[in-house]
Scaffold this motif. Structure first.
Motif, mmCIF file in Angstrom:
data_model
loop_
_atom_site.group_PDB
_atom_site.id
_atom_site.type_symbol
_atom_site.label_atom_id
_atom_site.label_comp_id
_atom_site.label_asym_id
_atom_site.label_seq_id
_atom_site.Cartn_x
_atom_site.Cartn_y
_atom_site.Cartn_z
ATOM 1 N N LEU A 4 0.845 -1.184 0.000
ATOM 2 C CA LEU A 4 0.000 0.000 0.000
ATOM 3 C C LEU A 4 0.878 1.230 0.000
ATOM 4 C CD1 LEU A 4 -2.627 -1.068 2.684
ATOM 5 C CD2 LEU A 4 -2.829 -1.216 0.213
ATOM 6 N N ASP A 5 0.630 2.106 -0.913
ATOM 7 C CA ASP A 5 1.358 3.366 -0.965
ATOM 8 C C ASP A 5 0.426 4.478 -0.516
ATOM 9 O OD1 ASP A 5 3.644 2.168 -2.013
ATOM 10 O OD2 ASP A 5 2.917 2.366 -4.060
ATOM 11 N N GLY A 6 0.939 5.423 0.219
ATOM 12 C CA GLY A 6 0.101 6.525 0.656
ATOM 13 C C GLY A 6 0.688 7.198 1.868
ATOM 14 N N ASN A 7 -0.166 7.902 2.534
ATOM 15 C CA ASN A 7 0.234 8.643 3.724
ATOM 16 C C ASN A 7 -0.367 8.020 4.963
ATOM 17 O OD1 ASN A 7 1.628 10.761 2.313
ATOM 18 N ND2 ASN A 7 -0.363 11.492 1.663
ATOM 19 N N LEU A 8 0.321 8.181 6.053
ATOM 20 C CA LEU A 8 -0.168 7.724 7.347
ATOM 21 C C LEU A 8 -0.477 8.955 8.176
ATOM 22 C CD1 LEU A 8 -0.594 5.576 9.592
ATOM 23 C CD2 LEU A 8 1.843 5.880 10.124
ATOM 24 N N THR A 24 -14.827 10.935 10.858
ATOM 25 C CA THR A 24 -16.036 11.010 10.048
ATOM 26 C C THR A 24 -15.892 12.042 8.939
ATOM 27 O OG1 THR A 24 -17.379 10.316 11.932
ATOM 28 C CG2 THR A 24 -18.529 11.414 10.120
ATOM 29 N N TYR A 25 -15.346 13.189 9.259
ATOM 30 C CA TYR A 25 -15.138 14.239 8.260
ATOM 31 C C TYR A 25 -14.191 13.759 7.154
ATOM 32 C CZ TYR A 25 -13.961 18.611 6.015
ATOM 33 O OH TYR A 25 -13.771 19.588 5.069
ATOM 34 N N LEU A 26 -13.088 13.148 7.544
ATOM 35 C CA LEU A 26 -12.104 12.701 6.566
ATOM 36 C C LEU A 26 -12.677 11.651 5.615
ATOM 37 C CD1 LEU A 26 -8.922 12.426 8.821
ATOM 38 C CD2 LEU A 26 -9.431 14.201 7.133
ATOM 39 N N THR A 27 -13.473 10.728 6.135
ATOM 40 C CA THR A 27 -14.020 9.678 5.281
ATOM 41 C C THR A 27 -15.162 10.193 4.412
ATOM 42 O OG1 THR A 27 -15.421 8.895 7.098
ATOM 43 C CG2 THR A 27 -13.322 7.787 6.787
ATOM 44 N N LYS A 28 -16.021 11.046 4.934
ATOM 45 C CA LYS A 28 -17.178 11.523 4.173
ATOM 46 C C LYS A 28 -16.834 12.635 3.190
ATOM 47 C CE LYS A 28 -20.870 10.294 7.323
ATOM 48 N NZ LYS A 28 -22.021 10.764 8.085
ATOM 49 N N ASN A 29 -15.904 13.502 3.520
ATOM 50 C CA ASN A 29 -15.653 14.689 2.711
ATOM 51 C C ASN A 29 -14.365 14.664 1.902
ATOM 52 O OD1 ASN A 29 -18.004 16.258 3.609
ATOM 53 N ND2 ASN A 29 -16.996 16.143 5.584
ATOM 54 N N LEU A 30 -13.386 13.910 2.334
ATOM 55 C CA LEU A 30 -12.094 13.946 1.658
ATOM 56 C C LEU A 30 -11.680 12.605 1.054
ATOM 57 C CD1 LEU A 30 -10.099 16.243 4.116
ATOM 58 C CD2 LEU A 30 -11.347 16.874 2.044
ATOM 59 N N GLY A 31 -12.566 11.619 1.100
ATOM 60 C CA GLY A 31 -12.293 10.350 0.443
ATOM 61 C C GLY A 31 -11.311 9.431 1.141
ATOM 62 N N PHE A 32 -11.065 9.651 2.413
ATOM 63 C CA PHE A 32 -10.183 8.745 3.151
ATOM 64 C C PHE A 32 -10.877 7.403 3.323
ATOM 65 C CE2 PHE A 32 -7.937 12.501 3.795
ATOM 66 C CZ PHE A 32 -6.784 12.314 4.537
#
Length: 53
Positions: A4-8, A24-32
Protein backbone atom coordinates in the motif's frame (compact mmCIF):
# COMPACT_ATOMS: atom_id res chain seq x y z
CA UNK A 1 2.39 -9.53 -1.55
CA UNK A 2 0.42 -6.37 -2.24
CA UNK A 3 1.89 -3.15 -0.88
CA UNK A 4 0.00 0.00 0.00
CA UNK A 5 1.36 3.37 -0.97
CA UNK A 6 0.10 6.52 0.66
CA UNK A 7 0.23 8.64 3.72
CA UNK A 8 -0.17 7.72 7.35
CA UNK A 9 -2.10 10.12 9.56
CA UNK A 10 -2.15 9.69 13.31
CA UNK A 11 -4.98 11.37 15.19
CA UNK A 12 -4.59 11.34 18.93
CA UNK A 13 -6.23 13.16 21.76
CA UNK A 14 -7.93 12.88 25.10
CA UNK A 15 -11.30 11.15 25.42
CA UNK A 16 -14.04 13.39 24.07
CA UNK A 17 -11.65 15.60 22.10
CA UNK A 18 -13.27 14.94 18.71
CA UNK A 19 -11.18 12.16 17.18
CA UNK A 20 -14.24 10.36 15.82
CA UNK A 21 -15.59 13.64 14.45
CA UNK A 22 -12.34 14.14 12.54
CA UNK A 23 -12.48 10.53 11.29
CA UNK A 24 -16.04 11.01 10.05
CA UNK A 25 -15.14 14.24 8.26
CA UNK A 26 -12.10 12.70 6.57
CA UNK A 27 -14.02 9.68 5.28
CA UNK A 28 -17.18 11.52 4.17
CA UNK A 29 -15.65 14.69 2.71
CA UNK A 30 -12.09 13.95 1.66
CA UNK A 31 -12.29 10.35 0.44
CA UNK A 32 -10.18 8.75 3.15
CA UNK A 33 -10.65 5.05 3.70
CA UNK A 34 -11.78 3.58 7.00
CA UNK A 35 -9.71 4.76 9.89
CA UNK A 36 -8.25 2.08 12.17
CA UNK A 37 -8.42 2.96 15.84
CA UNK A 38 -6.62 1.68 18.91
CA UNK A 39 -7.01 2.18 22.62
CA UNK A 40 -4.74 1.30 25.51
CA UNK A 41 -7.50 1.02 28.07
CA UNK A 42 -9.08 -2.33 28.96
CA UNK A 43 -12.15 -3.41 27.03
CA UNK A 44 -15.44 -2.65 28.80
CA UNK A 45 -18.08 -5.34 29.35
CA UNK A 46 -20.39 -4.07 26.59
CA UNK A 47 -17.62 -3.66 23.99
CA UNK A 48 -16.41 -6.25 21.50
CA UNK A 49 -13.39 -6.56 19.27
CA UNK A 50 -14.02 -5.51 15.68
CA UNK A 51 -16.44 -2.74 16.64
CA UNK A 52 -15.59 0.88 17.31
CA UNK A 53 -15.34 1.66 20.98
Amino acid sequence: MKTLDGNLFIICGAPGSGKTTVQTYLTKNLGFTKVVTHTTRPKRNDEQDGSDY
